[in-house]
Design a protein around this motif. Sequence first.
Motif, short mmCIF file in Angstrom:
data_model
loop_
_atom_site.label_atom_id
_atom_site.label_comp_id
_atom_site.label_asym_id
_atom_site.label_seq_id
_atom_site.Cartn_x
_atom_site.Cartn_y
_atom_site.Cartn_z
N SER A 336 38.82 -26.24 -1.99
CA SER A 336 38.76 -27.58 -2.61
C SER A 336 37.42 -27.79 -3.29
N THR A 419 36.01 -35.01 -0.23
CA THR A 419 36.99 -34.12 0.38
C THR A 419 37.03 -34.24 1.90
N LYS A 425 42.97 -36.13 -2.85
CA LYS A 425 43.99 -35.49 -3.68
C LYS A 425 43.76 -33.99 -3.82
N VAL A 426 42.52 -33.58 -4.03
CA VAL A 426 42.23 -32.15 -4.18
C VAL A 426 42.51 -31.42 -2.87
N ARG A 427 42.06 -32.01 -1.79
CA ARG A 427 42.28 -31.38 -0.48
C ARG A 427 43.76 -31.30 -0.16
N LYS A 428 44.52 -32.37 -0.44
CA LYS A 428 45.96 -32.35 -0.20
C LYS A 428 46.64 -31.29 -1.05
N LEU A 429 46.18 -31.13 -2.29
CA LEU A 429 46.76 -30.12 -3.17
C LEU A 429 46.54 -28.72 -2.62
N MET A 430 45.32 -28.44 -2.15
CA MET A 430 45.03 -27.13 -1.59
C MET A 430 45.81 -26.89 -0.29
N GLU A 431 45.93 -27.93 0.53
CA GLU A 431 46.73 -27.81 1.75
C GLU A 431 48.17 -27.46 1.42
N TYR A 432 48.72 -28.14 0.43
CA TYR A 432 50.11 -27.88 0.04
C TYR A 432 50.27 -26.44 -0.45
N ARG A 433 49.33 -25.96 -1.25
CA ARG A 433 49.43 -24.61 -1.78
C ARG A 433 49.28 -23.56 -0.68
#
Length: 506
Positions: A336, A419, A425-433
């Motif tokens: 992130s 973060t 949002k960035v952290r959630k995106l990386m978690e999802y990926r």
Amino acid sequence: MSKKTDHFETAGNKDLEKKSVEGVSEEMVMKRIVTSTPIPQQENAPQTSSPRVVAVEELQAAKDVTNMALAHEILVNPDFRLKPAELPEGCLERKVKEIMHKTFWDCLEAQLNEDPPAYGHVIKLVAEIKEALLSFLPVDRSQLGSRIEEALDLPLIQQQAENGVLDIGIGQLSQFIIWTMGSLCAPCRDEDINKLKEITDVVALLREIFSVLDLMKMDMANFAVSYIRPHLVQQSVEYERGKFQEFLERHPNALDYTEKWLKDTMTYLREARAEGSSGASVETLSHLSLNVHNHAYLRLLLWDHASDPFPETVLMDQVRFQQMQQEIEKLVLISSVLLIVYTTTGEATLGLPRLMDTLKNTVSVLLADMHTPYFHLEEALAMIGEKLCVELSHCLSQHGCLQLSDDQKDNLKGQISATMQPDNKVRKLMEYRVQSYFLASLESSQHQNSPSMPGGLLPVSRELKELAVHFSRLVNFNKLVYSPFYRKILILKIQSNLTHIGSLQG
């Protein structure tokens, strides 16, 4: 490992069985049993603090689970080794043990200093040494066993002591004992054996001989572990499944948390997915079951270990899943932060050699203690923002690039600090990926294909691949062992859901 490895095959299994409680904490296993099999209370029964009588069946169940946990640990942990139990420094038990040992050896020294010397305890110690040496040999004892019996002839030693001539033969006895230990020990003990040869004081020599013998016993047990591991792999699925079935028969509610885990996963999937088609085939049923399994295992990497009981069928690997979860959380934060850096700085940092590795190392070092009690994420992220700004400025200056403005630096620091919020949002995106990658790893492990790494995770791709391989191995083994239990839980639930969907569409 040993100079005579065939000596360990028979004796090693005995010693491994003897050390099993030391290798896997029985207290830990008992706690797991209590957690997964709560004791029903009689209605209106008073609550007391008196100790509960443990039934023979429960002791047998504890033994079965202990053995199952030991076999499981040997199988899934290639680095598993039995180690001597070490009491904490300064604890009462350790102090008492040290005092008792010192008193024993002081008394032995006093007996040998008498006139004439009293050899009663020395003979008993020689008997114990003889028994230990013979335990390293196979059942048939072999030629070396005959030599040990002859050299350490206890009635003869007793007769020498009574006639006052034992002191003459003690040197020969000790030399034979050390020589025999040297011929039986692992190469890693050669230095310890050489140190024994330099000791001239009888009491000190006996004390060190017993110390080295303890190490040799541990070496033998670990050799036995490595010896049985290939054979255990072939039978481990049936063994672990059978032992768990026996435990389940004694404790019918031992799958309560597992059932909740699977059913909650089904509910989550049903709510997150659009309505499916009616008339599901057997293949569809099988696919749904596999999908539920994979998502259920993925949930173990997001588990709230402090408040949510872990499913019984994965209890033996709870620590491993928790460690993977912590490592993933750290990798999510690292990726992130690096994504924020590159989106904030834009073209200024594109193509700069080794910049990504430099920034990653900085972030990794500052997040190394992320899951320790004294760690403060807010302070760490603030320090990361400051450090990265300094390194970016230095790198841009080295390559003659335009420096970041103060506004850009403040924006970068602010985004990095943000973060720390779980809903960032960035952290959630990386978690999802990351979750998508691990789910794909489970699905692709059936076909021996490696999934592609999602965007933004390239800086931590090596670590994620290693974790995904470890995760998939644990999951696939767990599926092999416990799939019959899972199938019974899921089959009715899946059929009920399919019937419900079909009625809605009809």
